[in-house]
Write an enzyme that holds these catalytic residues in place. Structure first.
Site, PDB file in Angstrom:
ATOM      1  N   HIS A  71     -23.992  16.643  12.060  1.00 49.45           N
ATOM      2  CA  HIS A  71     -25.337  16.091  12.288  1.00 49.45           C
ATOM      3  C   HIS A  71     -26.396  17.066  11.781  1.00 49.45           C
ATOM      4  CE1 HIS A  71     -23.356  13.874  15.898  1.00 49.45           C
ATOM      5  NE2 HIS A  71     -23.572  12.990  14.948  1.00 49.45           N
ATOM      6  N   LYS A 104     -23.025   2.380  27.658  1.00 49.40           N
ATOM      7  CA  LYS A 104     -22.141   3.360  27.027  1.00 49.40           C
ATOM      8  C   LYS A 104     -22.174   4.654  27.829  1.00 49.40           C
ATOM      9  CE  LYS A 104     -21.402   5.301  22.408  1.00 49.40           C
ATOM     10  NZ  LYS A 104     -21.931   5.368  21.042  1.00 49.40           N
ATOM     11  N   ARG A 125     -19.398   9.370   7.114  1.00 47.91           N
ATOM     12  CA  ARG A 125     -18.263  10.286   6.901  1.00 47.91           C
ATOM     13  C   ARG A 125     -17.185   9.665   6.031  1.00 47.91           C
ATOM     14  NH1 ARG A 125     -18.309  11.299  13.257  1.00 47.91           N
ATOM     15  NH2 ARG A 125     -18.551   9.073  13.004  1.00 47.91           N
ATOM     16  N   SER A 160     -18.040  13.450  17.289  1.00 53.92           N
ATOM     17  CA  SER A 160     -18.455  13.930  18.615  1.00 53.92           C
ATOM     18  C   SER A 160     -17.396  13.632  19.668  1.00 53.92           C
ATOM     19  CB  SER A 160     -19.773  13.273  19.038  1.00 53.92           C
ATOM     20  OG  SER A 160     -20.814  13.688  18.204  1.00 53.92           O
TER      21      SER A 160
HETATM   22  O1  PNS Z   1     -24.039   7.872  17.045  1.00 58.51           O
HETATM   23  P1  PNS Z   1     -23.944   6.396  16.928  1.00 58.51           P
HETATM   24  O2  PNS Z   1     -23.049   5.811  17.975  1.00 58.51           O
HETATM   25  O3  PNS Z   1     -23.599   5.953  15.547  1.00 58.51           O
HETATM   26  O4  PNS Z   1     -25.432   5.869  17.232  1.00 58.51           O
HETATM   27  C1  PNS Z   1     -25.641   4.537  17.320  1.00 58.51           C
HETATM   28  C2  PNS Z   1     -27.132   4.183  17.419  1.00 58.51           C
HETATM   29  C3  PNS Z   1     -27.745   4.692  18.711  1.00 58.51           C
HETATM   30  C4  PNS Z   1     -27.875   4.761  16.255  1.00 58.51           C
HETATM   31  C5  PNS Z   1     -27.113   2.663  17.320  1.00 58.51           C
HETATM   32  O5  PNS Z   1     -26.272   2.146  18.290  1.00 58.51           O
HETATM   33  C6  PNS Z   1     -28.464   2.033  17.435  1.00 58.51           C
HETATM   34  O6  PNS Z   1     -29.208   2.005  16.479  1.00 58.51           O
HETATM   35  N1  PNS Z   1     -28.764   1.544  18.647  1.00 58.51           N
HETATM   36  C7  PNS Z   1     -30.014   0.913  18.923  1.00 58.51           C
HETATM   37  C8  PNS Z   1     -29.831  -0.555  19.222  1.00 58.51           C
HETATM   38  C9  PNS Z   1     -30.057  -1.383  17.983  1.00 58.51           C
HETATM   39  O7  PNS Z   1     -31.046  -1.260  17.286  1.00 58.51           O
HETATM   40  N2  PNS Z   1     -29.084  -2.257  17.728  1.00 58.51           N
HETATM   41  C10 PNS Z   1     -29.110  -3.147  16.606  1.00 58.51           C
HETATM   42  C11 PNS Z   1     -28.566  -2.476  15.351  1.00 58.51           C
HETATM   43  S1  PNS Z   1     -28.140  -3.732  14.256  1.00 58.51           S
END
Ligand code: PNS
Length: 162
Positions: free
Chosen positions: A17, A41, A95, A133
């Site tokens: 990150h 989550k 990744r 992570s």
């Molecule tokens: O580290 P991650 O799990 O890839 O992070 C995911 C995150 C928090 C970036 C993603 O779940 C997110 O954007 N959540 C916000 C909710 C949202 O906008 N959902 C619609 C996406 S199509």
């Protein structure tokens, strides 16, 4: 000033990150690290802990004079957070193919909801492409050494949870 939002769970923030952040700062003046809060989550670190840990990491980076990094948590849609900041770009680290499939779906849906918002994908450097992570947490909770995956500061924070 060019601005991008870099969202993620960051539970915890890894060296991968950190590398994506540093590379984003070569493209954008300002990066808002957006720590996602999802009530469904379970995370090892609370949102506030994740924000504090990342702020500490950022404080240890010698930023270019043009660069600004902010860290905040968000709940809800990332497109709404981007709009709040008037950001036109989202940064995502990829990744490999598994990330790509998931990220491509999210980018597609975010584009429909917010056509002016572009998702910028940065490929992980090979040395960081295997760092997850969830695996870092597993190793640390089982007493393994996570040096090389996270900073010393985050390594110590992980130890407090085991
Ligand atoms: O580290 P991650 O799990 O890839 O992070 C995911 C995150 C928090 C970036 C993603 O779940 C997110 O954007 N959540 C916000 C909710 C949202 O906008 N959902 C619609 C996406 S199509």
């Amino acid at each position: 000033m060019t601005l991008a939002v870099y969202p993620g769970s960051f539970d915890p923030f890894t060296l991968g990150h950190r590398d994506i952040l540093l590379r984003s700062l070569k493209i954008f003046d300002q990066v808002v690290i957006a720590v996602g809060v999802n009530q469904n989550k379970k995370t090892l670190f609370t949102a506030n802990e994740r924000v504090e840990m990342i702020e500490k990491e950022v404080n240890e980076i010698k930023l270019d004079k043009n660069n600004i990094v902010k860290v905040e948590c968000f709940e809800g849609l990332i497109v709404d957070l981007a709009s709040k900041h008037n950001a036109k770009s989202l940064i995502k680290g990829v990744r490999g193919p598994v990330d790509y499939d998931y990220e491509a779906q999210m980018a597609g849906m975010n584009t429909v909801m917010c056509p002016d918002l572009e998702t910028i994908f940065l490929m992980s450097k090979p040395e960081f492409s295997f760092i997850h992570s969830s695996l870092v947490k597993q190793i640390s909770l089982m007493g393994g050494d996570v040096t090389g995956f996270v900073s010393d500061s985050i390594k110590n924070q992980l130890k407090t949870k085991s």
